[in-house]
Design a protein around this motif. Structure first.
Motif, mmCIF file in Angstrom:
data_model
loop_
_atom_site.group_PDB
_atom_site.id
_atom_site.type_symbol
_atom_site.label_atom_id
_atom_site.label_comp_id
_atom_site.label_asym_id
_atom_site.label_seq_id
_atom_site.Cartn_x
_atom_site.Cartn_y
_atom_site.Cartn_z
ATOM 1 N N GLU A 32 0.749 -1.736 0.093
ATOM 2 C CA GLU A 32 -0.366 0.466 0.082
ATOM 3 C C GLU A 32 0.661 1.352 -0.417
ATOM 4 O O GLU A 32 0.158 2.427 -0.094
ATOM 5 C CB GLU A 32 -0.620 0.155 1.364
ATOM 6 N N ARG A 46 5.632 3.496 -0.468
ATOM 7 C CA ARG A 46 6.566 2.462 -0.024
ATOM 8 C C ARG A 46 7.788 3.479 1.243
ATOM 9 O O ARG A 46 7.006 4.682 1.087
ATOM 10 C CB ARG A 46 7.724 3.146 -1.915
ATOM 11 N N ILE A 80 10.097 4.344 -10.200
ATOM 12 C CA ILE A 80 8.720 4.339 -9.180
ATOM 13 C C ILE A 80 7.918 4.522 -10.728
ATOM 14 O O ILE A 80 7.698 5.993 -10.258
ATOM 15 C CB ILE A 80 7.916 4.852 -8.305
ATOM 16 N N ARG A 81 6.777 3.519 -11.007
ATOM 17 C CA ARG A 81 5.681 4.546 -12.046
ATOM 18 C C ARG A 81 4.251 3.899 -10.874
ATOM 19 O O ARG A 81 3.613 4.292 -12.362
ATOM 20 C CB ARG A 81 6.032 3.716 -13.459
ATOM 21 N N ASP A 82 4.237 3.507 -9.796
ATOM 22 C CA ASP A 82 2.578 3.069 -10.057
ATOM 23 C C ASP A 82 2.774 4.647 -9.148
ATOM 24 O O ASP A 82 3.595 5.617 -8.665
ATOM 25 C CB ASP A 82 2.228 1.606 -8.507
ATOM 26 N N HIS A 83 1.852 4.989 -8.605
ATOM 27 C CA HIS A 83 1.350 5.700 -7.672
ATOM 28 C C HIS A 83 1.126 5.234 -6.248
ATOM 29 O O HIS A 83 0.221 6.457 -5.381
ATOM 30 C CB HIS A 83 0.193 6.499 -7.550
ATOM 31 N N LEU A 84 1.019 4.621 -5.681
ATOM 32 C CA LEU A 84 1.695 4.157 -4.469
ATOM 33 C C LEU A 84 2.404 5.572 -3.286
ATOM 34 O O LEU A 84 3.052 6.466 -3.576
ATOM 35 C CB LEU A 84 2.212 3.295 -4.012
ATOM 36 N N THR A 131 4.436 7.818 -1.207
ATOM 37 C CA THR A 131 6.201 7.187 -0.828
ATOM 38 C C THR A 131 6.266 8.081 0.525
ATOM 39 O O THR A 131 6.241 9.382 0.669
ATOM 40 C CB THR A 131 6.957 7.267 -2.153
#
Ligand SMILES: [Zn+2]
Ligand SMILES: [Zn+2]
Length: 135
Positions: free
Chosen positions: A106, A108, A120-124, A126
């Motif tokens: 969920e 990083r 990092i290419r997701d939108h979690l 950070t």
């Protein structure tokens, strides 16, 4: 029940319930441990977790006084972490699961320590370090 194992199959484990507080950790220790840009982990109540087979083949390493990491002595798979500060839970390396789980990372953490080549290419969400200590 969920199941996991190491690469060579000599160590097997199981646990009840879904892993919780799942995350990717980009800290320098997890990068070295996994040989990748992050470790993927999920917490499981210690009472829900059982080594099914091959426990004598486990090797321990303590990169810091805060954690103990468990590996397969034969194939090197990094299976589990114990945190001194979290006595009631263990931290499963999600890549060693053989079961489909309902939960997923969920956020990083320690992205402040990311490898220079990490993209990092997701939108979690950070966090530079621990989630509770930074925004
Ligand atoms: Zn193994
Ligand atoms: Zn880490």
């Amino acid at each position: 029940m969920h199941y996991g194992s190491c690469l060579c199959g000599s160590i097997k484990y199981e646990f009840e319930n879904e892993p919780f507080d799942c995350c990717y950790c980009h800290c320098s220790i997890c990068r070295k441990l996994t040989g990748s840009n992050a470790g993927a982990y999920g917490s499981v109540a210690r009472d829900d977790f059982t080594w099914l087979d091959g426990e004598r083949n486990l090797s321990q390493f303590k990169p810091t006084s805060a954690t103990t990491r468990y590996f397969c002595r034969s194939c090197g798979s990094f299976l589990l972490t114990e945190h001194v500060a979290e006595r009631h839970n263990v931290c499963v390396s999600l890549g060693t699961l053989d079961s489909a789980i309902g939960s997923a990372p969920e956020y990083r953490q320690f992205t402040g320590s990311s490898a220079t080549w990490s993209r990092i290419r997701d939108h979690l969400p950070t966090y530079d370090a621990w989630p509770q200590s930074s925004e």
